[in-house]
Motif scaffolding. Sequence first.
Motif, short mmCIF file in Angstrom:
data_model
loop_
_atom_site.label_atom_id
_atom_site.label_comp_id
_atom_site.label_asym_id
_atom_site.label_seq_id
_atom_site.Cartn_x
_atom_site.Cartn_y
_atom_site.Cartn_z
N ARG C 384 -5.29 -1.48 -11.71
CA ARG C 384 -6.12 -2.40 -10.94
C ARG C 384 -5.50 -3.78 -10.90
O ARG C 384 -6.04 -4.69 -10.32
N ASN C 385 -4.33 -3.92 -11.55
CA ASN C 385 -3.70 -5.23 -11.65
C ASN C 385 -3.02 -5.56 -10.32
O ASN C 385 -2.06 -4.91 -9.92
N ILE C 386 -3.52 -6.57 -9.65
CA ILE C 386 -3.02 -6.90 -8.32
C ILE C 386 -1.53 -7.21 -8.36
O ILE C 386 -0.79 -6.84 -7.46
N ASP C 387 -1.09 -7.85 -9.44
CA ASP C 387 0.31 -8.27 -9.50
C ASP C 387 1.27 -7.10 -9.66
O ASP C 387 2.48 -7.28 -9.59
N LEU C 388 0.75 -5.91 -9.91
CA LEU C 388 1.63 -4.74 -10.01
C LEU C 388 1.63 -3.93 -8.73
O LEU C 388 2.35 -2.96 -8.59
N LEU C 389 0.78 -4.34 -7.78
CA LEU C 389 0.64 -3.54 -6.57
C LEU C 389 1.47 -4.14 -5.43
O LEU C 389 2.26 -5.05 -5.63
N GLY C 390 1.28 -3.63 -4.24
CA GLY C 390 2.02 -4.13 -3.08
C GLY C 390 2.41 -2.99 -2.17
O GLY C 390 2.56 -1.85 -2.60
N GLY C 391 2.53 -3.33 -0.88
CA GLY C 391 2.99 -2.33 0.08
C GLY C 391 2.10 -1.13 0.26
O GLY C 391 2.54 -0.09 0.75
N ALA C 392 0.83 -1.26 -0.12
CA ALA C 392 -0.03 -0.08 -0.07
C ALA C 392 -0.41 0.30 1.36
O ALA C 392 -0.76 1.45 1.62
N LEU C 393 -0.34 -0.65 2.28
CA LEU C 393 -0.76 -0.34 3.65
C LEU C 393 0.11 0.77 4.25
O LEU C 393 -0.36 1.63 4.99
N ALA C 464 -6.00 -10.95 -1.96
CA ALA C 464 -6.27 -9.57 -2.37
C ALA C 464 -5.65 -8.57 -1.40
O ALA C 464 -4.96 -7.63 -1.80
N PHE C 465 -5.87 -8.80 -0.12
CA PHE C 465 -5.33 -7.85 0.85
C PHE C 465 -3.81 -8.00 0.94
O PHE C 465 -3.07 -7.02 0.90
N GLY C 466 -3.36 -9.25 1.04
CA GLY C 466 -1.94 -9.48 1.25
C GLY C 466 -1.08 -8.99 0.10
O GLY C 466 -0.05 -8.37 0.32
N ILE C 467 -1.50 -9.25 -1.10
CA ILE C 467 -0.65 -8.88 -2.23
C ILE C 467 -0.75 -7.37 -2.51
O ILE C 467 0.24 -6.72 -2.84
N VAL C 468 -1.92 -6.80 -2.36
CA VAL C 468 -2.08 -5.38 -2.68
C VAL C 468 -1.49 -4.50 -1.58
O VAL C 468 -0.79 -3.53 -1.86
N PHE C 469 -1.77 -4.84 -0.33
CA PHE C 469 -1.45 -3.90 0.74
C PHE C 469 -0.19 -4.26 1.52
O PHE C 469 0.37 -3.42 2.20
N LEU C 470 0.24 -5.51 1.47
CA LEU C 470 1.38 -5.92 2.28
C LEU C 470 2.62 -6.11 1.41
O LEU C 470 2.55 -6.02 0.19
N GLY C 471 3.73 -6.39 2.07
CA GLY C 471 4.97 -6.61 1.32
C GLY C 471 5.51 -5.32 0.74
O GLY C 471 5.25 -4.22 1.24
#
Lengths: 300, 216, 680
Positions: C384-393, C464-471
């Motif tokens: 659930r750690n946002i800083d470990l996520l990314g590119g989910a979209l 929240a959206f940008g860091i989790v789902f983008l990049g």
Amino acid sequence: MKLASWLHPILAVALAPLLPVLIQRVKALFAGRCGPPWGQGYRDLWKLLRKGGTYSRTTTWVFRAGPIVQFACLLVALLVVPAGGLSAPVAFDGDWILLAYVLGLGRFFTVSAALDTGSSFEGMGASREVQFAVFTEPALLIGLAALARETQSLSLSPIYAELATGWELPLRILLGAGFFILYLAENCRIPVDDPNTHLELTMIHEVMVLDHGAVDFGFIQWGSALKLWVLGALWAGLLPLGTLPGPLTRLAAGAGGILALAVLTGIVESVTARVRLLRVPQLLVGAGVLCTLGLLLTIR
Amino acid sequence: MQSGTGSLLIFLILTDLLLLGSSRLRNAIRIAAAQGVALGLLPWLAHGHLTGSALLLGAGSAALKGVVFPALLNRALREIHVRREIEPLIGYIPSLLIGTGVLAAAFAFGARLPLPWESPSPLLVPAGLFTLWTGLFLIMARGKAITQVLGYIVMENGIFALGMAVVEAMPLLVELGVLLDVFVAVFVMGILVFHINREFDHIDADQLDALKEGAP
Amino acid sequence: MAGVYSCPLFVYLAMPLEGIYLFGLLAGALALLAASGVGSLLAGRWSERWAVGIGAGGAGLACGAGLAAAVGALLRRVDLTVARPWRMPYGEFRLGLDPLSAFFLIPLFLLSGLAALYAIGYFRSWKGRNPGRFWLFYNGLVASMALVVAARNGVLFLAAWEIMTMASFFLVIFDEADSRSAHAGWIYLVATHLGTALLIGLFVLLGRAAGSQDFGTYAAPAGMAGGLFLLGLAGFGTKAGLYPLHVWLPEAHPAAPSPVSAVMSGVMIKTGIYGIVRLLAILGTVPGWCAWLVLGIGAASGILGVLFALAQHDLKRLLAYHSVENIGIIALGIGLGMLGMTLGLPGLAALGFAGGLLHVLNHAIFKGLLFLGAGAVTHATGTRNIDLLGGALKRMPWTGATFLIGSVAICGLPPLNGFVSEFLIFVGAIEGIIGGDAAVLGGAVVLVSLALVGGLAAACFTKAFGIVFLGEPRSGMAAMASEVGLSMRLPMLALAGLCGVFGLLMARGVRWMEPVVGLLAGGMSPAEAAPGAVRALVPIALFGLLAALVLAVAALAGIRRRLLAGHAGRETVTWDCGYAAPTASMQYTATGFAQPLTQAARGILRPQIESKLPSGVYPAASAYRSETPDMASQLFFDPLFRRAAWRMGQLRWLQQGRVHWYVFYIVLVLVLLLGWALWA
């Protein structure tokens, strides 16, 4: 009358690309250069709209949607903004809330598109953009609320129609100063941001759109010009123009006010330096204070 | 009928005193059972006629206390090979003395307790209170878990007798609830007793303090 | 159609009266929920499939029926109470269905039904455990929430309230492997019971005059309306998560399984709002300071909630703080409405109540959606750690798109549903500002808080959206993610669709709400009070502009497609300023993104930062870690409980560890009480 009110949005879309050029020419005048030709804005757009795009592999549809949504938001914003006492095509109670929030929607997507590239430069710009918006949005709404109280109406068109006839100088000066700061900040002009800078670390708006090209960048440029127009119209409406005869004179007066503001911006950009990034919030809070003072003035 | 109720209540008080003084567990179980059966007659004796709910209540509680509980407890006794309470926390003589004091208090309280209508017998409330307190006293003063279960049953007898003073005002639901509580208590204690015995080789509830938070 | 009925329950189903028929539908839904919960538990002993089928099927069916009943009741303006004698003291068993109840039942059944569908997929991977346990508590939670809203007797209300608390407690600690869940569960249990204690006091005082707990007989003792409202505000506010009583919320919501978080955050905390609103309807008039208090608490909840959300790294914790924020927005609306009532400004009252209540519905939809989306991400990546996520979209296109819609909606941006309710509150605030001098301050407070909250929420959700789902993914876990199954996707799609539909068609929604608002605003409807603002919601103006926005986006997208048609789109890397070896870890993180704002608000947030800044000419390792514990629990509750624990510790000698002594204490107290009662 109703038909005439549609003239303003059409005129705005058509004339907006002139505004950045006007500012640049004023700055050039101060610097002793001759500046870009008057048609430069249109030429740039024409070039961008015909180019093929290059996209980063990291990006998704959000990146492509950003400029479109931003542009659409500004088109909608134009529909509620009156100019020169000429009422807007659409007017209803609380339309200025919609105005503020439509600008917010555009920002949301611009910022998301920037984050979509995964670049730390663009992340930085996005971070600054949302930070400043936190300060500008309340200030804008308080300022407009002061106007609403002064004119006892809930909608932008009657507010500005009423305002054109009156003569409450202190309120106009306070809000004029406040709105001018907001105008500079929202449009990323000096002293908040420098549209001509070449160092990514100091940029805000320009760094967010580094990866956009072609049509997308064309929409962004045109959208930025429209934003100058929309916020300019809010400021120009504070000028005590009096009740002008006929819609066309009003329109001309409104457009004149917006162009005058662009000239003023050029002068400010020429004679002041950028403030440090950390000081920007203070400047914006200052704008909020000016608008709050305006509101207090109406309570008496 | 008046004399019948009176003698039943006297019987109740005497059995309570007997319980306080009795060291043999099998006896104690038998006394409690007799108390339960006798109380089953109380609704009839006290009111002189039988309502549906009073009959149900009396028969049900007599069956439970006269048959089911003693059977359960006796089975537990057989399984853990315990006959008598050897080291009560409060001795039998002091218990009886305290019991007498409690009886006096019960009469004092009973005299002042306001009732919705006139009690069928002046003895009813003091006897009920005394039985209730005897039950509680047994729980406090005895070490063996079995005796404590017995205390619960006696306590319920007291509640039942007290309830009789107000049976038409007291909802059936409440009495059923209490009965159910006691039944569960007996059930759980029965299991607990069995397990304590298996784990610790004794059923002295007073040594349960080893489980207390922060105990060595 | 108002009236009190008292014939056997089964007759209601056969009666031709429509209101009664709808009531029967609701009662049937409650019974089905209870039966399917128990049935699922029993079935789970021998078949997991059957347990899930019975539990989820029962929940879905019952929620459908309940939703139909609630919508029907609201449309037909049903107002009836059904009473049956029961064995409990103080009054009768009373259930009622009126516009206010119906209005709260709509999001309740809607979200609960969709979350039940989601839970099927969510728990599919949990093999070897009896799923019936989940469904027992889940269906019990839904049923008890509905019962809370429908209860018309204080005893029944408190019983339902308690069942709701216990069911949700067991759901929070459902993931027993996680010891933090247990800790969070205890915090929740303690907090919510403190609230319940206050509520018991409230109901006792309300019912004392009449000697009955039936809502209809309640009468506030003279001069005590303010005190009673305060009691209710604190008691219900604990459940709702009003600042500073929100401390359990950021603990319990992340700990619970995601479908449960969605239901708890989307609708369960709203029962607190329901309680406050119902109390207002019962009390009729409250002193003016109550309105100011609600406004102040609303502003504090809104601003502090979103500020703390901004500083979080745990996606679900972030969402939990946003619940505090949105409850604050709702409170601002209600406070504005109360202010309008006390100042005699019906326009202000109608708009405030309408906006606040509409936000209840809207928040249920978008917050439910966001929690389900967060659950999908957690499900797919294990963190659930946002800083470990990314590119989910790219990896989870459906989840990403719906999460984006939820994010835009929660920021109150047009054209989605969040905008409409905030718009109503805003217009109410302006009404206050241009109205009498007394309301200016209230209007300005609401205006500034809402604007500030809007800006901060936009910052938080672009983060929240940008860091989790983008990049690009920031960890291996994030890179391995894949889209979740259909049963999890469908509810998210449905909720995202509702965000749009409710945004565009809310003008009708405001019509439907007239009886609800009229109940609170002294019979005044928003359309009467502020015709201009409500007219704005009907197609011509605002709706037209929102639709124009959608059309403009579509048209521009079409133009863009035409312009790019002749060109081959080239793909390359993100512009990296000429740097040769970019890595995913060079991206902006959530912490970095929010840093300018959290830094500006560090006096309030008091983050605990551990950092090792780069030093020297060729810096090697550096590290930065920040954590932002809750201010209210740090400054107030923790010291309070520590002190309480210490005081209690001094009484430790009473704890003998012997049953005998404990029984002795009880007897002693009982005898003393009895003596006191008899002789005093």
